[in-house]
Enzyme design. Structure first.
Site, PDB file in Angstrom:
ATOM      1  CB  ALA A   1      -1.443  -0.068   1.227  1.00 14.27           C
ATOM      2  CB  CYS A   2      -0.192   4.548   0.453  1.00 12.77           C
ATOM      3  SG  CYS A   2       0.759   6.792   0.534  1.00 12.77           S
ATOM      4  N   PRO A   3       3.181   3.880   1.146  1.00  8.02           N
ATOM      5  CG  PRO A   3       5.247   5.081   2.189  1.00  8.02           C
ATOM      6  CD  PRO A   3       4.612   3.388   2.579  1.00  8.02           C
TER       7      PRO A   3
END
Ligand SMILES: Cc1cc2nc3c(=O)[nH]c(=O)nc-3n(C[C@H](O)[C@H](O)[C@H](O)COP(=O)(O)OP(=O)(O)OC[C@H]3O[C@@H](n4cnc5c(N)ncnc54)[C@H](O)[C@@H]3O)c2cc1C
Lengths: 394, 78
Positions: free
Chosen positions: B13-15
């Site tokens: 997921a993010c980052p």
């Protein structure tokens, strides 16, 4: 016999886990080395708007439910084979289930010059006293460059430096120094924000606020005498005041077996169950684990709920869901993603600012009485599930 | 001796994957090969931009069954 659960660390994750478990009748011991819990985003308001630290701190003993056995002590080592935890005081705890929620530790020594920079200017990551030191320098900066950079792309709360840039630019504007002080946001990512989808939304806002953005800038060394920062990508930046986010590492404790830690000391877990690799009676939640998602209070809170459900016997799974708020002047947006879905486009709005202000107002209560907030948060996270909202975003 | 560093950034997921690439780059030396696997579609243009800015060499950039593979030869370390 009631099951004995030991929770290490009374940060966001540890408090939520301990308070939920005690309300389900478990015998809960919580170990924390500090007297106060800090609402970490508060350091931004201390460092860039001069807020009083007491606004963002509460005594840990006021945040635990009656029944939680709170020990003020420092964890030194854990033996997962023997099921024991050794504390600085000499005490040894044993457990049926262990939840590790010790957060990150900071490394100011791998980047040459960093410790000296930090001792001079402070930063907005390492504690309220360091944030106050930064405020002293920011508020007395009459002209020149304020540089906000990072020593590594993996740090908690990916939008923290963006929030720092927004808040400092508004402060400088209010002080009438906007034309004399340049705020430079220099980060390791390809775009103004790690995800391009959100960069497209955040970059125009940064421009509007007068912030200069430098991409692909990872701090490699700092020359404090000559006030220069050099990047791994081969560039240099001059500064008058600078705050560099330190390299984030796993907690500074000894664990047997050592193989459950990765090369940076983060604890290796199954990314869905949060069980520590090879041990079904040990969990690591929040910033201290190696899940491939943002290190944020939201993930620590959601992780704590998953682990409590698993201890209760449910097959709960952690989704890697992020919900990182970016606040700008009077508005806000959230960075929303999960293991299943990359970041979706979420626009700035006043309504989202109101939601963020509500989340902040609910913070202390959500730690002490997490069961009261579960249905509220569940509704919010379901309504904003990135797989449901998809490419059209929110 | 040159090394091959494999970075598996699938399902992050993010980052996101670029974070893992930058971290591998800090440890790398000239002559090393960094191979990154990712599922985030944004990684393709990102890795191209990164190579262009840093002056390293992109040896291979392919996509198969939704998995992007980038092979980078480290040449620009000081
Ligand atoms: C500037 C900034 C802004 C942020 N903004 C946001 C935001 O807007 N939204 C968001 O969701 N998150 C935000 N975060 C991130 C968030 O604060 C953290 O991700 C969150 O606190 C993680 O919770 P945790 O329980 O994993 O760790 P922590 O909350 O860090 O707790 C770890 C606890 O363990 C204790 N401890 C450590 N070592 C020992 C030891 N050896 N013995 C005993 N106790 C020990 C520590 O004292 C601490 O109390 C921000 C962070 C920063 C720095």
């Amino acid at each position: 016999m009631t099951e004995k659960v030991v929770v290490l660390g009374a940060g966001t994750g540890g408090l939520v886990a301990a308070n939920l478990l005690v309300s389900h009748g478990y015998d809960v011991t919580l170990v924390e080395k500090k007297d106060y819990h800090l609402f970490q985003p508060g350091m931004l308001w201390i460092a860039f708007q001069g807020h009083d630290p007491s606004k963002y701190m509460r005594r840990v003993d006021t945040l635990v439910k009656p029944g939680v056995n709170l020990l003020k002590d420092t964890v030194e080592s854990i033996d997962l084979n023997e099921r024991t935890v050794k504390l600085e005081s000499g005490k040894t705890l044993d457990y049926d289930k262990l939840i590790i929620a010790l957060g990150v530790s900071y490394d100011y020594d791998s980047v040459p010059g960093h410790r000296q920079l930090w001792e001079t200017y402070g930063d907005y990551f390492s504690g309220p006293e360091h944030a106050q030191r930064l405020w002293k320098h920011v508020s007395s900066l009459r002209e020149g460059k304020l540089v906000l950079a990072a020593a590594d792309p993996l740090y908690k709360c990916p939008p923290a430096p963006h929030k720092a840039a927004f808040l400092s630019s508004y402060t400088l504007k209010k002080m009438g120094r906007k034309d004399k002080v340049e705020v430079i946001l220099a980060l390791p990512f390809i775009h103004a924000y790690p995800s391009e989808t959100m960069a497209k939304i955040v970059e125009p806002k940064l421009e509007e606020a007068g912030v200069t953005v430098m991409t692909m800038f990872t701090v490699e060394s700092i020359d404090v005498e000559n006030k220069k920062i050099y990047s791994m990508e081969g560039e240099e930046l001059e500064y008058d005041v600078a705050a560099v986010i330190p390299i984030n590492k796993g907690p500074q404790i000894e664990i047997t077996p050592d193989s459950v830690k990765d090369e940076d000391g983060f604890i290796k877990v199954n990314k869905y169950t949060l069980e520590v690799e090879g041990f079904d009676d040990v969990y690591a939640i929040g910033d201290c684990n190696n899940t491939p998602t943002s290190k944020t209070g939201v993930t620590a809170h959601l992780g704590a709920e998953v682990v409590v459900d698993r201890i209760l016997g449910y097959d709960a799974k952690f989704t890697g869901r992020t919900n990182c708020p970016i606040v700008a002047n009077g508005t806000a947006t959230f960075v929303i993603s999960s293991y299943e879905h990359p970041v979706i486009p979420v626009k700035f709005s006043k309504f989202k600012r109101m939601l963020e202000d509500l989340f902040i107002a609910a913070y202390w209560s959500s730690l002490r009485d997490p069961e009261k907030w579960r249905s509220v948060f569940k509704a919010y996270f379901e309504a904003t599930d990135p797989t449901k909202l998809g490419e059209s975003g929110w | 001796m040159s090394e091959k560093i494999v970075v598996d950034a699938r399902g992050t997921a993010c980052p996101g994957p670029i974070t893992k690439l930058v971290r591998a780059y800090r440890q790398a030396k000239n002559g090393d090969i960094i191979e990154v696997l990712a599922t985030d579609p944004g990684f393709k243009p990102d890795v191209q931009a990164w190579v262009k800015r840093t002056g390293n060499e992109l040896v291979e950039l392919t996509e198969e069954n939704g998995v992007i593979k980038a092979v980078i030869k480290v040449t620009a370390k000081k």
